[in-house]
Design a protein around this motif. Sequence first.
Motif, mmCIF file in Angstrom:
data_model
loop_
_atom_site.group_PDB
_atom_site.id
_atom_site.type_symbol
_atom_site.label_atom_id
_atom_site.label_comp_id
_atom_site.label_asym_id
_atom_site.label_seq_id
_atom_site.Cartn_x
_atom_site.Cartn_y
_atom_site.Cartn_z
ATOM 1 N N VAL A 165 0.836 -1.199 0.000
ATOM 2 C CA VAL A 165 0.000 0.000 0.000
ATOM 3 C C VAL A 165 0.876 1.256 0.000
ATOM 4 C CG1 VAL A 165 -1.720 1.316 1.281
ATOM 5 C CG2 VAL A 165 -1.935 -1.169 1.101
ATOM 6 N N ARG A 166 1.944 1.229 0.781
ATOM 7 C CA ARG A 166 2.866 2.369 0.797
ATOM 8 C C ARG A 166 3.546 2.549 -0.557
ATOM 9 N NH1 ARG A 166 4.535 4.740 5.600
ATOM 10 N NH2 ARG A 166 3.604 3.856 7.491
ATOM 11 N N ALA A 167 3.903 1.445 -1.192
ATOM 12 C CA ALA A 167 4.518 1.527 -2.517
ATOM 13 C C ALA A 167 3.557 2.182 -3.513
ATOM 14 C CB ALA A 167 4.911 0.131 -3.003
ATOM 15 N N GLN A 168 2.301 1.762 -3.470
ATOM 16 C CA GLN A 168 1.289 2.320 -4.368
ATOM 17 C C GLN A 168 1.063 3.803 -4.093
ATOM 18 O OE1 GLN A 168 -2.770 1.316 -3.456
ATOM 19 N NE2 GLN A 168 -3.326 1.175 -5.633
ATOM 20 N N ARG A 169 0.961 4.161 -2.808
ATOM 21 C CA ARG A 169 0.716 5.561 -2.457
ATOM 22 C C ARG A 169 1.863 6.456 -2.904
ATOM 23 N NH1 ARG A 169 -1.688 4.760 3.706
ATOM 24 N NH2 ARG A 169 -3.809 4.141 3.086
ATOM 25 N N TYR A 170 3.088 5.971 -2.710
ATOM 26 C CA TYR A 170 4.241 6.766 -3.131
ATOM 27 C C TYR A 170 4.235 6.941 -4.650
ATOM 28 C CZ TYR A 170 8.999 8.606 -3.254
ATOM 29 O OH TYR A 170 10.091 9.426 -3.444
ATOM 30 N N ALA A 171 3.950 5.861 -5.379
ATOM 31 C CA ALA A 171 3.940 5.916 -6.847
ATOM 32 C C ALA A 171 2.861 6.866 -7.357
ATOM 33 C CB ALA A 171 3.742 4.525 -7.419
ATOM 34 N N ASP A 172 1.689 6.863 -6.702
ATOM 35 C CA ASP A 172 0.611 7.756 -7.117
ATOM 36 C C ASP A 172 0.885 9.206 -6.711
ATOM 37 O OD1 ASP A 172 -0.855 5.817 -8.383
ATOM 38 O OD2 ASP A 172 -2.259 5.486 -6.726
ATOM 39 N N LEU A 173 1.622 9.398 -5.621
ATOM 40 C CA LEU A 173 1.919 10.747 -5.150
ATOM 41 C C LEU A 173 2.956 11.448 -6.010
ATOM 42 C CD1 LEU A 173 1.667 12.988 -2.988
ATOM 43 C CD2 LEU A 173 3.456 11.791 -1.689
ATOM 44 N N TRP A 174 3.993 10.697 -6.431
ATOM 45 C CA TRP A 174 5.144 11.320 -7.088
ATOM 46 C C TRP A 174 5.258 11.011 -8.580
ATOM 47 C CZ3 TRP A 174 7.426 15.120 -4.676
ATOM 48 C CH2 TRP A 174 7.418 15.163 -3.278
ATOM 49 N N TRP A 175 4.242 10.413 -9.207
ATOM 50 C CA TRP A 175 4.361 10.050 -10.616
ATOM 51 C C TRP A 175 4.580 11.284 -11.500
ATOM 52 C CZ3 TRP A 175 1.635 11.615 -14.885
ATOM 53 C CH2 TRP A 175 0.454 12.328 -14.643
ATOM 54 N N ASN A 176 3.997 12.425 -11.121
ATOM 55 C CA ASN A 176 4.064 13.606 -11.983
ATOM 56 C C ASN A 176 4.966 14.705 -11.429
ATOM 57 O OD1 ASN A 176 2.442 14.282 -9.839
ATOM 58 N ND2 ASN A 176 0.860 15.296 -11.053
ATOM 59 N N SER A 177 5.813 14.357 -10.457
ATOM 60 C CA SER A 177 6.764 15.324 -9.917
ATOM 61 C C SER A 177 7.954 14.564 -9.342
ATOM 62 C CB SER A 177 6.104 16.209 -8.854
ATOM 63 O OG SER A 177 5.595 15.422 -7.791
ATOM 64 N N TYR A 178 8.856 15.283 -8.701
ATOM 65 C CA TYR A 178 10.094 14.674 -8.221
ATOM 66 C C TYR A 178 10.292 15.003 -6.747
ATOM 67 C CZ TYR A 178 10.944 14.139 -13.198
ATOM 68 O OH TYR A 178 10.822 13.799 -14.516
ATOM 69 N N ASN A 179 10.508 13.963 -5.947
ATOM 70 C CA ASN A 179 10.760 14.144 -4.516
ATOM 71 C C ASN A 179 12.087 14.882 -4.347
ATOM 72 O OD1 ASN A 179 11.318 13.896 -1.783
ATOM 73 N ND2 ASN A 179 10.450 11.840 -1.629
ATOM 74 N N PRO A 180 12.087 16.071 -3.737
ATOM 75 C CA PRO A 180 13.329 16.849 -3.620
ATOM 76 C C PRO A 180 14.375 16.198 -2.728
ATOM 77 C CG PRO A 180 11.555 17.869 -2.350
ATOM 78 C CD PRO A 180 10.930 16.782 -3.161
ATOM 79 N N ALA A 181 14.002 15.134 -2.015
ATOM 80 C CA ALA A 181 14.977 14.437 -1.170
ATOM 81 C C ALA A 181 15.947 13.600 -2.002
ATOM 82 C CB ALA A 181 14.255 13.545 -0.161
ATOM 83 N N TYR A 182 15.634 13.420 -3.285
ATOM 84 C CA TYR A 182 16.467 12.578 -4.151
ATOM 85 C C TYR A 182 16.937 13.360 -5.375
ATOM 86 C CZ TYR A 182 14.424 8.706 -1.479
ATOM 87 O OH TYR A 182 14.028 7.859 -0.485
ATOM 88 N N VAL A 183 18.012 12.860 -5.975
ATOM 89 C CA VAL A 183 18.498 13.403 -7.230
ATOM 90 C C VAL A 183 17.458 13.156 -8.325
ATOM 91 C CG1 VAL A 183 20.175 12.971 -9.078
ATOM 92 C CG2 VAL A 183 20.969 13.281 -6.754
ATOM 93 N N LYS A 184 17.297 14.130 -9.193
ATOM 94 C CA LYS A 184 16.439 13.971 -10.372
ATOM 95 C C LYS A 184 17.342 13.658 -11.566
ATOM 96 C CE LYS A 184 13.690 16.754 -13.565
ATOM 97 N NZ LYS A 184 13.143 18.105 -13.830
ATOM 98 N N PHE A 185 17.141 12.510 -12.189
ATOM 99 C CA PHE A 185 17.942 12.136 -13.351
ATOM 100 C C PHE A 185 17.419 12.866 -14.586
ATOM 101 C CE2 PHE A 185 18.983 8.910 -10.351
ATOM 102 C CZ PHE A 185 20.291 8.563 -10.635
ATOM 103 N N LEU A 186 18.324 13.389 -15.361
ATOM 104 C CA LEU A 186 17.941 14.250 -16.471
ATOM 105 C C LEU A 186 17.425 13.474 -17.674
ATOM 106 C CD1 LEU A 186 20.839 16.853 -16.297
ATOM 107 C CD2 LEU A 186 18.583 16.959 -15.250
ATOM 108 N N GLU A 187 17.820 12.220 -17.833
ATOM 109 C CA GLU A 187 17.376 11.442 -18.990
ATOM 110 C C GLU A 187 16.488 10.278 -18.561
ATOM 111 O OE1 GLU A 187 20.570 10.292 -21.501
ATOM 112 O OE2 GLU A 187 21.147 12.345 -21.983
#
Length: 327
Positions: A165-187
């Motif tokens: 459930v946590r995996a699903q919630r995280y995927a639905d929360l961040w699918w259209n943006s990027y968690n600032p706690a992690y590096v955003k890969f450019l490609e």
Amino acid sequence: MAKVVDAIRKYFDERNRAWVTGSCNELRDKSRTSVSTAWLRDLQHRIRRKQQEMRYRKSQLLRAHSKVGVKSLQQDGDLTTAEIIEIINWIYRDGLKYSAESRIVAHVQKWKLHNGEWLLAEAVESSELKQRSKELPIQKSETGRGDAPLYPYPRYLQCQTYDRVRAQRYADLWWNSYNPAYVKFLEDDCTNFISQCLYAAGMPMHKEGNNRAKGWWYYPGSGQKGVNWSYSWSTSNALHQYLVHVVGATMIEDPNKLNVGDLVFYDWNGQGTFHHTTIVTDFDSNGDPLVNAHTEPSYHRHYRYLDSPAWTPQTRYSYVHLPSDIC
């Protein structure tokens, strides 16, 4: 500039109608272009693939609508270059219910002024096609670091419950943006995003010094030490090997037996190297998995990716079931 923006918005209105009708004829006529124009030919191909996917699923596409943001406009005489972010939503009939699929697409368009009217001259949009050209994807991030081939990992003993459930919630929360706690890969951000989902669901990191070829880990940086991560955190093929050979995940034959929180890996060329990773977040009326992903951010997309430019008849899938307890 206002007239260019108005032309852009009218283009996306016509484009959304074309997704439903399956034809780009009106878009072609209003753009005063020919069927051989590259951007129109590519769009027609995408629309046909989407229609084929709907027929395969025995679903009916009812509506497409987009939220369009113009990031920049650069005018040079009678030519204007526009950078655009589109959030597109497809509404479709799925058995007795209605469902939605969403995606984020980046566009670069060149508009030319002709007899007082702005016409689309060139158009390029983001796609997973870049992934297919790499046998071992090398991700470049905002830190400028790179990746390398994978080597075997040792097992570890710390066990955690995998919370789907946590995996699903995280995927639905961040699918259209990027968690600032992690590096955003450019490609290729797909596996970085999936690793975040796994970690949010309770999968423990395993780190042996700074050896990026071992374990599965992400280090956010501290003091003089910069951010760093294992190959398995960011590379699809490396993550697949880690999950199967270390975590004890199982590869199953029937995708309909996957659960929410399980993963689908994609080998676009069918040559034994995985290029893309998605996470199961829902199922359609046929019991087929719907997945979320990054690179081209996708929400509840059909797992087969038949409408992706990266898909080929040689595409092979690996359906990976995560254990309840990860040790």
